[in-house]
Design an enzyme around this catalytic site. Structure first.
Site, PDB file in Angstrom:
ATOM      1  N   TYR A 135      46.554  29.424  29.398  1.00 11.34           N
ATOM      2  CA  TYR A 135      45.366  30.206  29.045  1.00 11.34           C
ATOM      3  C   TYR A 135      45.783  31.662  28.921  1.00 11.34           C
ATOM      4  O   TYR A 135      45.938  32.363  29.921  1.00 11.34           O
ATOM      5  CB  TYR A 135      44.331  30.021  30.146  1.00 11.34           C
ATOM      6  CG  TYR A 135      42.996  30.680  29.894  1.00 11.34           C
ATOM      7  CD1 TYR A 135      42.002  30.024  29.171  1.00 11.34           C
ATOM      8  CD2 TYR A 135      42.721  31.946  30.400  1.00 11.34           C
ATOM      9  CE1 TYR A 135      40.764  30.618  28.966  1.00 11.34           C
ATOM     10  CE2 TYR A 135      41.486  32.554  30.195  1.00 11.34           C
ATOM     11  CZ  TYR A 135      40.515  31.876  29.474  1.00 11.34           C
ATOM     12  OH  TYR A 135      39.293  32.459  29.284  1.00 11.34           O
ATOM     13  N   THR A 138      44.839  37.631  29.358  1.00 11.49           N
ATOM     14  CA  THR A 138      45.226  38.969  29.824  1.00 11.49           C
ATOM     15  C   THR A 138      46.441  39.515  29.053  1.00 11.49           C
ATOM     16  O   THR A 138      47.351  38.765  28.693  1.00 11.49           O
ATOM     17  CB  THR A 138      45.563  38.890  31.325  1.00 11.49           C
ATOM     18  OG1 THR A 138      44.452  38.294  31.984  1.00 11.49           O
ATOM     19  CG2 THR A 138      45.854  40.245  31.920  1.00 11.49           C
ATOM     20  N   SER A 144      40.861  43.164  33.000  1.00 14.52           N
ATOM     21  CA  SER A 144      39.419  43.160  33.298  1.00 14.52           C
ATOM     22  C   SER A 144      38.592  43.351  32.037  1.00 14.52           C
ATOM     23  O   SER A 144      37.604  42.638  31.811  1.00 14.52           O
ATOM     24  CB  SER A 144      39.089  44.292  34.278  1.00 14.52           C
ATOM     25  OG  SER A 144      39.783  44.097  35.484  1.00 14.52           O
ATOM     26  N   GLN A 330      39.660  36.403  71.553  1.00 13.20           N
ATOM     27  CA  GLN A 330      40.230  35.432  70.609  1.00 13.20           C
ATOM     28  C   GLN A 330      39.096  34.640  69.941  1.00 13.20           C
ATOM     29  O   GLN A 330      39.091  34.439  68.733  1.00 13.20           O
ATOM     30  CB  GLN A 330      41.189  34.479  71.371  1.00 13.20           C
ATOM     31  CG  GLN A 330      42.044  33.583  70.491  1.00 13.20           C
ATOM     32  CD  GLN A 330      43.329  34.247  69.990  1.00 13.20           C
ATOM     33  OE1 GLN A 330      43.544  35.446  70.167  1.00 13.20           O
ATOM     34  NE2 GLN A 330      44.191  33.486  69.357  1.00 13.20           N
ATOM     35  N   GLU A 424      41.228  35.593  37.684  1.00 17.11           N
ATOM     36  CA  GLU A 424      39.868  35.153  37.321  1.00 17.11           C
ATOM     37  C   GLU A 424      38.849  36.246  37.590  1.00 17.11           C
ATOM     38  O   GLU A 424      37.700  35.960  37.942  1.00 17.11           O
ATOM     39  CB  GLU A 424      39.480  33.871  38.061  1.00 17.11           C
ATOM     40  CG  GLU A 424      40.038  32.622  37.450  1.00 17.11           C
ATOM     41  CD  GLU A 424      39.828  32.534  35.950  1.00 17.11           C
ATOM     42  OE1 GLU A 424      38.803  33.020  35.465  1.00 17.11           O
ATOM     43  OE2 GLU A 424      40.707  31.989  35.273  1.00 17.11           O
TER      44      GLU A 424
END
Ligand SMILES: CC/C=C\C/C=C\C/C=C\C/C=C\C/C=C\C/C=C/C(=O)SCCNC(=O)CCNC(=O)[C@H](O)C(C)(C)COP(=O)(O)OP(=O)(O)OC[C@H]1O[C@@H](n2cnc3c(N)ncnc32)[C@H](O)[C@@H]1OP(=O)(O)O
Ligand SMILES: Cc1cc2nc3c(=O)[nH]c(=O)nc-3n(C[C@H](O)[C@H](O)[C@H](O)COP(=O)(O)OP(=O)(O)OC[C@H]3O[C@@H](n4cnc5c(N)ncnc54)[C@H](O)[C@@H]3O)c2cc1C
Length: 664
Positions: A135, A138, A144, A330, A424
């Site tokens: 895919y 970018t 973005s 903890q 993503e």
């Protein structure tokens, strides 16, 4: 042979039916049985063993991944596994590879954006792995900002082809997984140009390598982008760089569900919205939310088991020291993470349902809930991956020094997982998308448009702006309606305050940019509300199994009240609760930690992870940590020889030099 169970005393304390909880965690008996079978199949196959992979160099590591992917495919064919079984098998192989992108993005992109004819042509080839796809969206210069991509696809009416070209260095495709060394094809996103006019970014199926000798198609330059964060980890993946020098593809290789280009080069819009071009990202973001609970549960399982094994301080009269899991500090760090794993599981289930619903509606030409689906997938992807990455690191610290050893499994898990905050969609960029959706929803309230779905609460904004939290005792914080109202009021008040601030700007875009940090906070509050409300919805279901619902209730309130504590500033400053009520919430939280404590080991056992999948000496099911850690250390290549390589060249001369200086 089965050894001693060092955690048996812990398992004996369990107050609920662990087998029933395993089914709740898996989602159904069917999902449990199937995933359990696939996990065992992978764990018992020596070809899938993971030991020592962190010590491999890049080339060996990558070849090893290719070998595993090929072996997985062979087993899938031999055993006639269904698509669902094959997905689980690949998941348990637990090594990022080109197959993630082939099955996770290439195939869904063709399914979601291809026409019927395109699907008929390309999907059978992809299903049989006669082609391998990635895919490629970018670029070096833009990730973005998808509309800022520079690769061009220019229609040539003379030959009925598109010419794919990389006009600048920054237009080089950069990052796509599987692209660097494996993929034969890719969905390439490029600016469509016909008759000299631009028509935005669209997807094109482009062949990259020869199916005979794997050489790049002439005019294509392609390679790997280099080593990434961490040893081993995501370096099993060949993230790639790709440039095109006027590559020609037939017109029918543009994905044309949203927009068709005719033989003459005319653009004809279909009835589906332009945003469907982003549909693959919506699909993958939804799967990433489901995966977040899996990764978080792994880290929590390791930290919980080890916290029960590890003892420090507190020995009286020569007795046993305290298990570190019994320290309240903890517990206050670990149990909210355990609760988050369950919370993300259930919100992931719900998001899958939402996605399926949207897909069915889209097929019936109902696009009304697309904006909500986008906001939910974007927001929850951001919220769950950020929380999970932070939680894996917190689990490492919860394991003290041993957590820093690769043998703990945590450094590799962190290195593989942390890019989920970026891929993503960068998590901040995604929250800004949610903010746009929220601000639009608030701005439409005045016009009488009734918000639905996850924003329905904004329809009650007047009540939520005035309501007073009805908590007088710590027990009051165990009422679903009280918790829900506090979260709804906080989110509604934050949204309205941001909207009021935005309205002070003449230009809304200027306002949005100026207030973006505040807007992101409102998005987080809204997404946390979704997670809390879906967990509460889960509790209303008929959940079989002794004590299971009780444990889930405890986890749900731990998740919600811990957020209340962590984001107290929001709750107090918006006046949703008083300081006294906040203090009661803390009292309740401590009580819940005590109730979870005896069940902690069983709650992580319910994840049903094999030792193979966990890949952690600290998280072993049998708790036999120390002998195995000791054994593991001796496997390090540095221990192949007692005296290290380099002694004669570097250490010995230095020692002799010091000796000489001492004599002088
Ligand atoms: C380790 C893995 C192990 C195992 C994996 C297991 C299984 C495999 C499964 C899957 C594989 C998973 C992981 C593999 C790992 C990595 C793969 C990574 C792949 C990638 O990263 S691919 C590249 C992803 N890129 C991005 O996400 C880019 C982010 N940017 C955007 O999405 C957009 O550009 C942005 C920010 C939304 C802006 O869009 P635009 O420029 O068009 O501007 P607007 O803001 O004006 O939006 C216009 C309009 O459209 C609406 N909208 C935006 N996006 C969407 C959408 N996706 N769907 C629907 N609608 C959308 C937006 O709201 C506006 O609406 P409006 O006009 O306001 O009504
Ligand atoms: C491991 C990995 C695998 C990947 N796999 C693929 C793949 O298979 N295919 C593919 O196409 N891509 C892939 N990518 C690319 C990935 O999708 C992008 O890196 C991601 O979308 C972020 O975009 P960017 O790199 O342009 O970040 P940038 O947008 O440059 O982000 C840099 C900083 O700027 C901030 N920022 C950017 N825009 C804004 C804004 N509008 N407002 C406020 N802040 C802003 C961000 O928050 C961030 O802090 C992968 C990336 C990684 C790390």
């Amino acid at each position: 042979m089965k050894g001693v169970d060092h955690l048996a005393h812990e398992r004996n304390k369990t107050e609920f039916d662990v087998d029933a909880m395993k089914i709740v965690w898996a989602g159904s008996r069917h999902a449990f049985e199937l995933s359990d079978r696939m996990a065992r199949l992978v764990a018992s196959d020596p070809a899938f063993q993971k030991d020592g992979r962190i010590r491999l160099g890049r080339k060996e590591l990558f070849k090893n991944t290719l070998r595993k992917a090929a072996h997985a495919w062979k087993r899938i064919l031999e055993l006639h596994l269904t698509e669902e079984e094959a997905g689980w098998l690949r998941n348990f192989v637990d090594e990022p590879s080109f197959t993630d992108l082939h099955w996770g993005m290439f195939v869904p992109a063709i399914k979601g954006q291809g026409t019927d004819e395109q699907q008929q042509k390309w999907l059978p080839l992809a299903y049989k792995m006669q082609i391998i796809g990635s895919y490629a969206q970018t670029e070096l210069g833009h990730g973005s900002n998808v509309q800022g991509l520079e690769t061009t696809a220019t229609f040539d009416p003379e030959t009925d082809e598109f010419v794919i070209h990389s006009p600048t260095l920054t237009s080089s495709k950069w990052w796509p997984g599987g692209l660097g060394k494996v993929s034969t094809h890719a969905i390439v996103y490029a600016r469509l140009i016909t008759n000299g006019q631009e028509h935005g970014v669209h997807g094109f199926i482009v062949q990259l390598r020869s199916l005979d000798d794997h050489m790049p198609i002439p005019g294509i330059t392609i390679g790997d982008i280099g080593m990434k964060f961490g040893n081993g980890a995501y370096n099993t993946m060949d993230n790639g760089v790709l440039t095109f020098d006027h590559i020609r593809i037939p017109r029918n290789q543009m994905l044309m569900r949203v927009l068709q280009v005719t033989r003459e080069g005319k653009c004809v819009k279909s009835n589906v919205p332009r945003q469907l071009i982003y549909g693959t990202m919506v699909f993958v973001r939804q799967t990433i939310v489901a995966d977040a609970s899996t990764a978080l549960a792994r880290a929590v399982c390791i930290a919980t088991r080890y916290s029960a094994v590890r003892r420090q301080f507190g020995s009286q009269d020569g007795g046993m020291e305290t298990q570190v899991i019994d320290y309240k500090t903890q517990q206050s760090r670990l149990f909210p993470l355990l609760a988050s794993a369950y919370a993300f599981r259930f919100v992931g289930e719900w998001l899958k349902w939402l996605y399926t619903d949207v897909t069915q509606r889209l097929q019936a030409n109902d696009f009304s809930i697309l904006p909500e689906a986008h906001a939910c997938t974007a927001g929850l992807k951001s919220l769950t991956t950020t929380a999970t990455a932070d939680a894996i690191e917190e689990c490492r610290k919860l394991c003290g020094g041993h957590g820093y050893l690769c043998a703990s499994g945590l450094p590799e898990l962190f290195a593989v997982y942390v890019p989920a905050c970026t891929y993503e969609g960068d998590n901040v960029v995604l929250l800004l998308q949610v903010a746009r959706f929220l601000m639009k929803t608030v701005s439409q309230l005045g016009s009488g448009k009734k918000p639905v779905g996850t924003t329905a609460y904004l329809g009650r904004v007047q009540d939520l702006l005035q309501c007073c939290c009805d908590v007088q005792t710590a027990e009051d914080w165990l009422k679903p309606s009280v918790v829900l109202e506090a979260f709804e009021a906080r989110s509604a008040r934050m949204c309205v305050a941001r909207a009021q601030n935005l309205s002070k700007f003449e230009n809304p875009e200027d306002g949005f940019a100026e207030l973006s940090a505040d807007l992101v906070e409102a998005s987080v509050a809204h997404c946390q509300l979704i997670v809390v409300s879906k967990f509460i919805d889960k509790l209303q279901q008929d959940i079989p199994g002794k004590g299971v619902n009780r444990q889930l209730q405890n986890l749900c309130y731990i998740y919600a009240l811990n957020l209340l504590h962590k984001y107290l500033g929001d709750f107090l400053s918006t006046g949703c609760i008083t300081p006294k009520q906040a203090s009661l919430a803390n009292d309740q939280l401590r009580s819940l930690y005590s109730q979870i404590r005896p069940n902690a080991i069983a709650l992580v056992d319910a994840f049903n992870y094999t030792d193979h999948y966990l890949g952690s000496v600290l998280g072993r099911y049998d708790g036999n940590v120390y002998p195995k850690l000791y054994e593991e250390a001796w496997k390090d290549p540095l221990n192949d020889s007692v005296v290290p390589d380099g002694y004669h060249e570097y250490i010995h001369p230095m020692l002799k030099q010091q000796l000489r200086n001492a004599r002088l």
